[in-house]
Scaffold this motif. Structure first.
Motif, PDB file in Angstrom:
ATOM      1  N   PRO A  79       0.594  -1.607  -0.154  1.00  0.00           N
ATOM      2  CA  PRO A  79       0.345  -0.178   0.125  1.00  0.00           C
ATOM      3  C   PRO A  79       0.241   0.900   0.506  1.00  0.00           C
ATOM      4  O   PRO A  79       1.884   1.055   0.593  1.00  0.00           O
ATOM      5  CB  PRO A  79      -0.632  -0.012   1.097  1.00  0.00           C
ATOM      6  CG  PRO A  79      -0.021  -0.851   1.865  1.00  0.00           C
ATOM      7  CD  PRO A  79       1.128  -1.812   1.034  1.00  0.00           C
ATOM      8  N   GLN A  97      -9.039  -4.136   3.284  1.00  0.00           N
ATOM      9  CA  GLN A  97      -7.607  -4.319   4.518  1.00  0.00           C
ATOM     10  C   GLN A  97      -7.033  -3.768   2.576  1.00  0.00           C
ATOM     11  O   GLN A  97      -6.693  -2.592   3.829  1.00  0.00           O
ATOM     12  CB  GLN A  97      -7.620  -6.287   4.184  1.00  0.00           C
ATOM     13  CG  GLN A  97      -6.045  -5.591   4.966  1.00  0.00           C
ATOM     14  CD  GLN A  97      -4.880  -7.010   5.691  1.00  0.00           C
ATOM     15  OE1 GLN A  97      -5.824  -7.590   5.183  1.00  0.00           O
ATOM     16  NE2 GLN A  97      -4.025  -6.912   5.173  1.00  0.00           N
ATOM     17  N   LEU A 144       1.037  -6.228   1.973  1.00  0.00           N
ATOM     18  CA  LEU A 144       0.128  -7.109   2.522  1.00  0.00           C
ATOM     19  C   LEU A 144       0.398  -8.780   2.083  1.00  0.00           C
ATOM     20  O   LEU A 144       0.112  -8.096   1.022  1.00  0.00           O
ATOM     21  CB  LEU A 144      -1.649  -6.879   2.546  1.00  0.00           C
ATOM     22  CG  LEU A 144      -1.029  -4.971   3.067  1.00  0.00           C
ATOM     23  CD1 LEU A 144      -2.619  -4.148   2.720  1.00  0.00           C
ATOM     24  CD2 LEU A 144      -1.724  -5.408   4.317  1.00  0.00           C
ATOM     25  N   GLU A 185      -4.472   5.230   6.712  1.00  0.00           N
ATOM     26  CA  GLU A 185      -3.529   4.627   7.783  1.00  0.00           C
ATOM     27  C   GLU A 185      -2.263   6.023   7.215  1.00  0.00           C
ATOM     28  O   GLU A 185      -2.053   6.383   7.717  1.00  0.00           O
ATOM     29  CB  GLU A 185      -2.959   3.677   7.916  1.00  0.00           C
ATOM     30  CG  GLU A 185      -4.279   3.158   8.897  1.00  0.00           C
ATOM     31  CD  GLU A 185      -3.955   1.475   9.412  1.00  0.00           C
ATOM     32  OE1 GLU A 185      -2.603   1.511   9.329  1.00  0.00           O
ATOM     33  OE2 GLU A 185      -5.007   0.602  10.126  1.00  0.00           O
ATOM     34  N   GLY A 214       3.446   1.497   2.521  1.00  0.00           N
ATOM     35  CA  GLY A 214       3.624   0.798   3.747  1.00  0.00           C
ATOM     36  C   GLY A 214       4.544  -0.244   3.627  1.00  0.00           C
ATOM     37  O   GLY A 214       4.600  -1.421   2.563  1.00  0.00           O
ATOM     38  N   THR A 215       3.884  -1.052   4.896  1.00  0.00           N
ATOM     39  CA  THR A 215       4.579  -3.395   4.711  1.00  0.00           C
ATOM     40  C   THR A 215       3.412  -3.974   3.906  1.00  0.00           C
ATOM     41  O   THR A 215       2.535  -3.571   3.828  1.00  0.00           O
ATOM     42  CB  THR A 215       3.574  -3.086   6.457  1.00  0.00           C
ATOM     43  OG1 THR A 215       4.543  -2.175   7.389  1.00  0.00           O
ATOM     44  CG2 THR A 215       4.644  -5.056   6.663  1.00  0.00           C
ATOM     45  N   ARG A 223      -8.241   0.480   4.057  1.00  0.00           N
ATOM     46  CA  ARG A 223      -7.591   0.257   5.043  1.00  0.00           C
ATOM     47  C   ARG A 223      -6.196   1.053   5.563  1.00  0.00           C
ATOM     48  O   ARG A 223      -5.724   2.351   6.295  1.00  0.00           O
ATOM     49  CB  ARG A 223      -8.019  -0.101   6.298  1.00  0.00           C
ATOM     50  CG  ARG A 223      -9.254  -0.693   6.619  1.00  0.00           C
ATOM     51  CD  ARG A 223      -9.079  -1.055   7.653  1.00  0.00           C
ATOM     52  NE  ARG A 223      -8.831  -2.673   7.561  1.00  0.00           N
ATOM     53  CZ  ARG A 223      -8.964  -3.493   7.383  1.00  0.00           C
ATOM     54  NH1 ARG A 223     -10.517  -3.959   7.440  1.00  0.00           N
ATOM     55  NH2 ARG A 223      -9.669  -5.407   7.512  1.00  0.00           N
ATOM     56  N   SER A 224      -5.430   0.386   5.121  1.00  0.00           N
ATOM     57  CA  SER A 224      -4.213   0.736   4.868  1.00  0.00           C
ATOM     58  C   SER A 224      -3.550   1.631   4.256  1.00  0.00           C
ATOM     59  O   SER A 224      -2.557   2.618   4.676  1.00  0.00           O
ATOM     60  CB  SER A 224      -3.194  -1.092   4.116  1.00  0.00           C
ATOM     61  OG  SER A 224      -2.954  -2.038   5.101  1.00  0.00           O
TER      62      SER A 224
END
Length: 222
Positions: A142, A192, A172, A199, A169-170, A195-196
């Motif tokens: 993400p 999911q 998924l 954030e 991001g990390t 949402r990432s």
């Protein structure tokens, strides 16, 4: 293209890149980000150390005139894949082409909202990114873009100076589900991913598809 755009972007928008270590040095991955501006793909391409092939709307390939020529040159130079959003068969073919990019070990960029945000909010994600992730088993990275809406929103032709941030991001990971094309798995994976992205971007969320919201305002989906 990267050599041309990088110094321009650095001069006018001073992009700050975070989480670059989350992009694998080799192997396939899906880069899924929010979509605030026509410049989003350029900032992602510049931020990444690896080439990203994007799924791009087919209008970039077919618009007439000087504007169309410039758009076509850009998407051709960056190796983008046309997506006809109004044609289900062609859209499916574009996803298959995207799966081919992943099969060759490449990075595939997707904007799950399907179109640019008209007001800076984060809209509901479409299932294409989840479908690819579930069918191929590749990770989804993400990314949250911050500042591109202020630099070049939909109602402006020329960009403003400003500060842009690109936050990776990390990754998924989703279990591979061959043949899983509908139902709860795709919806859960899409939620999911969104949402990432939220954030990372800090955007307010809108519980509606961007295309539907634009239609309610009488806006052409772009």
């Amino acid at each position: 293209m990267k050599k041309v755009l990088s110094p321009i972007c650095q001069a006018f928008w001073h992009p700050l890149v975070e989480g670059l270590e989350n992009i694998p040095t080799d192997g396939p991955a899906i880069i899924a980000g929010n979509h605030l501006s026509v410049l989003d793909a350029a900032f992602l391409a510049i931020a990444s150390n690896r080439r990203i092939t994007f799924l791009a709307k087919s209008e970039y390939f077919t618009t007439p005139g000087l504007k169309g020529m410039a758009g076509k040159m850009f998407v051709a130079a960056t190796g983008q894949i046309a997506v006809d959003r109004g044609n289900r068969r062609k859209a499916t073919a574009a996803l298959q082409a995207g799966a081919g990019v992943l099969g060759r070990g490449g990075l595939l960029g997707i904007f799950p909202e399907g179109t640019r945000s008209p007001d800076g909010r984060l809209y509901r994600g479409k299932h294409g990114v989840a479908r690819l992730a579930l069918e191929t088993g590749v990770p989804v990275i993400p990314v949250g873009l911050v500042g591109t809406f202020q630099v070049l929103p939909m109602d402006r032709r020329l960009p403003r100076p400003g500060r842009v941030q690109v936050r990776f991001g990390t990754p998924l990971n989703f279990p591979r589900m061959t043949g899983e094309r509908t139902g709860l798995a795709q919806r859960a994976a899409t939620e999911q991913i969104m949402r990432s992205i939220q954030e990372l971007s800090g955007q307010r969320q809108a519980d509606i598809y961007a295309e539907r919201f634009k239609a309610s305002l009488g806006l052409v989906s772009r």
